[in-house]
Write a protein that holds these residues in place. Sequence first.
Motif, PDB file in Angstrom:
ATOM      1  N   ASN B 514      -6.061  50.643  -3.786  1.00  0.00           N
ATOM      2  CA  ASN B 514      -6.935  51.183  -2.744  1.00  0.00           C
ATOM      3  C   ASN B 514      -6.618  50.478  -1.431  1.00  0.00           C
ATOM      4  OD1 ASN B 514      -8.343  52.634  -4.738  1.00  0.00           O
ATOM      5  ND2 ASN B 514      -9.618  50.833  -5.186  1.00  0.00           N
ATOM      6  N   VAL B 515      -6.583  51.253  -0.358  1.00  0.00           N
ATOM      7  CA  VAL B 515      -6.422  50.615   0.954  1.00  0.00           C
ATOM      8  C   VAL B 515      -7.436  51.219   1.910  1.00  0.00           C
ATOM      9  CG1 VAL B 515      -3.966  50.012   0.808  1.00  0.00           C
ATOM     10  CG2 VAL B 515      -4.619  52.280   1.603  1.00  0.00           C
ATOM     11  N   GLU B 516      -7.833  50.396   2.836  1.00  0.00           N
ATOM     12  CA  GLU B 516      -8.754  50.852   3.883  1.00  0.00           C
ATOM     13  C   GLU B 516      -7.932  50.910   5.166  1.00  0.00           C
ATOM     14  OE1 GLU B 516     -12.657  50.289   3.617  1.00  0.00           O
ATOM     15  OE2 GLU B 516     -12.635  51.728   5.287  1.00  0.00           O
ATOM     16  N   LEU B 517      -7.739  52.113   5.678  1.00  0.00           N
ATOM     17  CA  LEU B 517      -6.904  52.245   6.876  1.00  0.00           C
ATOM     18  C   LEU B 517      -7.770  52.310   8.119  1.00  0.00           C
ATOM     19  CD1 LEU B 517      -4.206  54.836   5.748  1.00  0.00           C
ATOM     20  CD2 LEU B 517      -4.012  52.360   5.835  1.00  0.00           C
ATOM     21  N   GLY B 518      -7.369  51.522   9.097  1.00  0.00           N
ATOM     22  CA  GLY B 518      -8.099  51.516  10.366  1.00  0.00           C
ATOM     23  C   GLY B 518      -7.548  52.606  11.278  1.00  0.00           C
ATOM     24  N   ASN B 519      -8.022  52.575  12.498  1.00  0.00           N
ATOM     25  CA  ASN B 519      -7.572  53.548  13.495  1.00  0.00           C
ATOM     26  C   ASN B 519      -6.098  53.339  13.789  1.00  0.00           C
ATOM     27  OD1 ASN B 519      -8.608  55.712  14.765  1.00  0.00           O
ATOM     28  ND2 ASN B 519     -10.043  54.524  16.017  1.00  0.00           N
ATOM     29  N   ASN B 520      -5.328  54.395  13.724  1.00  0.00           N
ATOM     30  CA  ASN B 520      -3.914  54.334  14.096  1.00  0.00           C
ATOM     31  C   ASN B 520      -3.036  53.468  13.205  1.00  0.00           C
ATOM     32  OD1 ASN B 520      -3.949  56.072  16.220  1.00  0.00           O
ATOM     33  ND2 ASN B 520      -4.595  54.486  17.666  1.00  0.00           N
ATOM     34  N   GLN B 521      -3.608  53.007  12.087  1.00  0.00           N
ATOM     35  CA  GLN B 521      -2.804  52.132  11.239  1.00  0.00           C
ATOM     36  C   GLN B 521      -1.649  52.916  10.635  1.00  0.00           C
ATOM     37  OE1 GLN B 521      -5.481  49.731   9.028  1.00  0.00           O
ATOM     38  NE2 GLN B 521      -3.842  48.709   7.909  1.00  0.00           N
ATOM     39  N   GLU B 522      -1.954  54.118  10.190  1.00  0.00           N
ATOM     40  CA  GLU B 522      -0.899  55.020   9.752  1.00  0.00           C
ATOM     41  C   GLU B 522      -0.993  56.240  10.653  1.00  0.00           C
ATOM     42  OE1 GLU B 522       1.570  55.270   7.510  1.00  0.00           O
ATOM     43  OE2 GLU B 522       1.347  53.178   6.942  1.00  0.00           O
ATOM     44  N   PRO B 523       0.104  56.573  11.308  1.00  0.00           N
ATOM     45  CA  PRO B 523       0.029  57.756  12.158  1.00  0.00           C
ATOM     46  C   PRO B 523      -0.363  58.962  11.314  1.00  0.00           C
ATOM     47  CG  PRO B 523       2.189  56.693  12.299  1.00  0.00           C
ATOM     48  CD  PRO B 523       1.437  56.004  11.228  1.00  0.00           C
ATOM     49  N   LEU B 524      -1.021  59.882  11.882  1.00  0.00           N
ATOM     50  CA  LEU B 524      -1.437  61.139  11.227  1.00  0.00           C
ATOM     51  C   LEU B 524      -2.616  60.991  10.278  1.00  0.00           C
ATOM     52  CD1 LEU B 524       2.038  62.658  10.271  1.00  0.00           C
ATOM     53  CD2 LEU B 524       0.655  63.252  12.232  1.00  0.00           C
ATOM     54  N   LEU B 525      -3.022  59.773   9.975  1.00  0.00           N
ATOM     55  CA  LEU B 525      -4.123  59.635   9.021  1.00  0.00           C
ATOM     56  C   LEU B 525      -5.397  59.192   9.711  1.00  0.00           C
ATOM     57  CD1 LEU B 525      -2.583  58.035   5.819  1.00  0.00           C
ATOM     58  CD2 LEU B 525      -3.060  60.417   6.318  1.00  0.00           C
ATOM     59  N   ALA B 526      -6.502  59.848   9.321  1.00  0.00           N
ATOM     60  CA  ALA B 526      -7.804  59.453   9.838  1.00  0.00           C
ATOM     61  C   ALA B 526      -8.180  58.130   9.179  1.00  0.00           C
ATOM     62  CB  ALA B 526      -8.826  60.529   9.512  1.00  0.00           C
ATOM     63  N   PRO B 527      -8.974  57.301   9.869  1.00  0.00           N
ATOM     64  CA  PRO B 527      -9.378  56.047   9.250  1.00  0.00           C
ATOM     65  C   PRO B 527     -10.220  56.310   8.002  1.00  0.00           C
ATOM     66  CG  PRO B 527     -10.033  56.142  11.562  1.00  0.00           C
ATOM     67  CD  PRO B 527      -9.557  57.498  11.187  1.00  0.00           C
ATOM     68  N   GLY B 528     -10.136  55.425   7.036  1.00  0.00           N
ATOM     69  CA  GLY B 528     -10.939  55.583   5.836  1.00  0.00           C
ATOM     70  C   GLY B 528     -10.253  54.985   4.628  1.00  0.00           C
ATOM     71  N   LYS B 529     -10.846  55.279   3.462  1.00  0.00           N
ATOM     72  CA  LYS B 529     -10.299  54.715   2.221  1.00  0.00           C
ATOM     73  C   LYS B 529      -9.245  55.653   1.646  1.00  0.00           C
ATOM     74  CE  LYS B 529     -14.090  51.824   0.740  1.00  0.00           C
ATOM     75  NZ  LYS B 529     -15.237  51.667  -0.133  1.00  0.00           N
ATOM     76  N   TYR B 530      -8.146  55.053   1.221  1.00  0.00           N
ATOM     77  CA  TYR B 530      -7.046  55.835   0.672  1.00  0.00           C
ATOM     78  C   TYR B 530      -6.537  55.185  -0.613  1.00  0.00           C
ATOM     79  CZ  TYR B 530      -6.726  58.568   4.950  1.00  0.00           C
ATOM     80  OH  TYR B 530      -6.996  59.408   6.001  1.00  0.00           O
ATOM     81  N   VAL B 531      -5.920  56.036  -1.448  1.00  0.00           N
ATOM     82  CA  VAL B 531      -5.171  55.497  -2.574  1.00  0.00           C
ATOM     83  C   VAL B 531      -3.719  55.459  -2.111  1.00  0.00           C
ATOM     84  CG1 VAL B 531      -4.324  56.010  -4.893  1.00  0.00           C
ATOM     85  CG2 VAL B 531      -6.757  56.289  -4.344  1.00  0.00           C
ATOM     86  N   GLU B 532      -3.149  54.262  -2.180  1.00  0.00           N
ATOM     87  CA  GLU B 532      -1.768  54.099  -1.725  1.00  0.00           C
ATOM     88  C   GLU B 532      -0.863  53.979  -2.956  1.00  0.00           C
ATOM     89  OE1 GLU B 532       0.276  51.056   1.404  1.00  0.00           O
ATOM     90  OE2 GLU B 532      -0.390  50.205  -0.500  1.00  0.00           O
ATOM     91  N   ILE B 533       0.106  54.860  -3.025  1.00  0.00           N
ATOM     92  CA  ILE B 533       1.056  54.815  -4.136  1.00  0.00           C
ATOM     93  C   ILE B 533       2.410  54.463  -3.540  1.00  0.00           C
ATOM     94  CG2 ILE B 533       2.076  56.089  -6.064  1.00  0.00           C
ATOM     95  CD1 ILE B 533      -0.418  58.051  -5.694  1.00  0.00           C
ATOM     96  N   VAL B 534       3.021  53.400  -4.069  1.00  0.00           N
ATOM     97  CA  VAL B 534       4.287  52.931  -3.521  1.00  0.00           C
ATOM     98  C   VAL B 534       5.350  52.991  -4.618  1.00  0.00           C
ATOM     99  CG1 VAL B 534       5.466  51.041  -2.348  1.00  0.00           C
ATOM    100  CG2 VAL B 534       3.014  51.375  -2.012  1.00  0.00           C
ATOM    101  N   ILE B 535       6.421  53.731  -4.339  1.00  0.00           N
ATOM    102  CA  ILE B 535       7.488  53.872  -5.336  1.00  0.00           C
ATOM    103  C   ILE B 535       8.775  53.305  -4.733  1.00  0.00           C
ATOM    104  CG2 ILE B 535       8.833  55.512  -6.716  1.00  0.00           C
ATOM    105  CD1 ILE B 535       6.344  57.383  -6.509  1.00  0.00           C
ATOM    106  N   THR B 536       9.280  52.252  -5.362  1.00  0.00           N
ATOM    107  CA  THR B 536      10.448  51.565  -4.815  1.00  0.00           C
ATOM    108  C   THR B 536      11.617  51.631  -5.799  1.00  0.00           C
ATOM    109  OG1 THR B 536       8.976  50.055  -3.687  1.00  0.00           O
ATOM    110  CG2 THR B 536      11.268  49.368  -3.866  1.00  0.00           C
ATOM    111  N   ASP B 537      12.761  52.068  -5.298  1.00  0.00           N
ATOM    112  CA  ASP B 537      13.959  51.991  -6.136  1.00  0.00           C
ATOM    113  C   ASP B 537      14.923  50.983  -5.533  1.00  0.00           C
ATOM    114  OD1 ASP B 537      16.145  53.116  -4.453  1.00  0.00           O
ATOM    115  OD2 ASP B 537      14.861  54.911  -4.452  1.00  0.00           O
TER     116      ASP B 537
END
Lengths: 84, 745
Positions: B514-537
Amino acid sequence: MTDQAAKLIEIDTRGQVCPSTLLVALDNMNRYQEDLYSGKMKLLIRTDNRDATTTIPDTAENMGYEIEVRQQDGFYEILISRPE
Amino acid sequence: MPMNLAEFYQMVSRAVKDQASALPDHEVGPELEPLATLINSMLQENKSLRFDHQVAVDYIREKINQMLVVIGTVPLRPEELDEKHLIALDPLGIISRSFIQILEHSNKTNKKLRLARDEIQAIFESVGGGLLVMDAERNILASNNRFREMFFAREDETVGRTCYEIICGNEDAPGETCCFKQMMVRGELAVQPDWRFGEKHFSVVATPIKDRSGKIVRCVVLYVDISELVEARTALDEERERLVLTLESIADGVIATDDQGRLSLINSVAEELTGWSAQEAIGQPICSVMMVEDPKAPKSCGDFFSDIMLHKESRVERLDSTILIDRQGIRRDIYLSAAPIHQQDKTITGTIVVFRDITREKRLDEELTKANRLESLGIFAGGIAHDFNNLLTGVLGNVSLAKVIADPKDKIYQLLNQTEKSTFRAKGLTQQLLTFAKGGMPIKKLISARDLIRESVEFSLRGSSILCDLKISDDLLPIEVDEGQINQVLQNLTVNSLQAMKESGGVVEVSAQNVELGNNQEPLLAPGKYVEIVITDHGPGISPKIINRIFDPFFTTKENGSGLGLATSYAIISKHQGQIRVESEEGKGATFFLYLPASKRELAAKVTAGNDSMSGSGRVMVMDDEEVVRSVTQSMLEYYGYEVELVNDGTEALAKYEQAMLDKKPFALVLMDLTIPGGMGGKEAISKLLAIDPQALVVVASGYSNDPVMADYLSYGFKRVISKPYRTDELISVVAEVIEEANRN
């Protein structure tokens, strides 16, 4: 008139003491007053009387002259010229 | 006996010589008697004259001596000048003539002194400040009007009083700020730059006057009222403070230089962006602090500075493609604007540079451009896919029908089989296109992100030699998503990772938190709670040349790739109000970041519908304009024990439903196609059906559609939604659940 052009009157009062030294000096300052004032002339007084190195300059200053006292070998030279 | 003449003459001569006052008392005889009397009176007169002469000579000598003493020398010694010389040399004349000279000179001097005194008096009064003249005991000797105005009434008398008595109060203990005291202690001029008297501020200067021995005998104190100056200075300080605060609080970096290009000001944003502290940066050449690079036209920071200073450009702007390299070598995209600092006479005294970190905006801009590109391509692809899907339905229907007719042993059956397989692959591709296109509105359901990720990733990796390091946080929030779509995204990404590491081998890292995104932390995303899925190869990574294109449809680096996997994933995530982005360094693998809005709702306890109790009973009406769909659906339902009635459109459905009610053989459930070309579709039919029977149970079925009904089916009165094509188990469990729920209520 430049210094070089000024005529230098030399008076030797060596052997005399005050007040006669002073009187001789004053007599010459009176006599040549005009030329001294205009700068045509300068008066050089030689004296071996130490008191005269005070009395002559003091009086000459009061009279408005420019004074320079130089110590020579065994005597003094007092140069009296027109005021600046 | 009387004297003869010779004797008489001798006597007179002796008497004259002796300066006698009378002839000796001798009988001179009657003849000489008158002469003796005359000589006696003459001797008497001579004596008197000699006395007078001596008095005059003494007088002259006394006066000469007095004058000599006045003139500063010693008196004449009597032997020095006898009476004769006294007169001949005329010292009195000499001295008096000298006195005339002295007096003349003195007069001239007096005249000058009077003038000087008047000048001093004028200066004394006209000087801007208050002046005070005191002796060493602080007794006031003089003061000017300005001084009295400053501290008292103008007409007040100050002379004869002391300064402490009239200024500081009647105490004789000067404080440390007393300028007079400082002057006396130091023996020289003392300055008190800001001395307060009441509301006023004064600059005080005390100047000593010394006698020949160097002792301070008097002093002049100057008071200058600097209240206005102090006020102005205070205002200036406040203004400067305000300016500093303004510069510190604005979001842009600000740097000012002098005319040599050395830093004179740097605000905290600029400190942060350049990595230089103000302390280190002030005085440094701007090029050492602001390392600027323009990839299109390589220029150093010096250019904009010289453009302004040398070429007198009024403004230099670098709107994009300017990179600021900070002290640690971190590169940032910046917007830069530089302008000259003018003095009032228009000379340039330096430059001011304002710059802003636009790395984020630039990324946002790139994202938006990408999104726009994808959208237009999506509309295009969607149009093709829709028609293509219809064609495929025909192909598939006919092929499957042909297979029924053909002899399985015949060679044609094998060919039909291969055709069918290819058609299925084509169908899958169309499905991707449809999803990617506008039409694929997600049909959202509250699900456990944890379960979805695990199942999806594990399924994709099945049978592969690549291992997976799966880290999902225990408290991962649920998400409201189209399960099928998100599953597709996760599978796409996982399979991509697998393929990237096909040669190198290794471990795919998948994490979710879970991540809490602030204003402008991720472009295009409204602030709020998100599930962040990270896939690394740990594959070869993505070249910077193509990294901006990998989400484009039909862009692929794989020999047999469709170029739709990532494009579809991008479209799906966007439609879920999420974001997908990639970070990669060539040779070091790639990392995909996926953000999906976390749901505020809680997951309900799982309803376990047992597979064994799948069979049901009751009458089900199937409404679809496609014959193939109708017959397939009928087979499925009948296999599981339902009685099935087929209808073509809404009109027929309503008639049959009403008739069934009248016949007391009502339908337990109606399955409606959302849109019927040329006829009444599900959207229109449901309201009419509910008017007849408010208790009617209706499920809507459709392919991917951009019709909002699919996402918001409940408000239209549908109990469930099912997307075509559906598997048998999907269909049966939906039908069974709806009927069971109705029975429970």
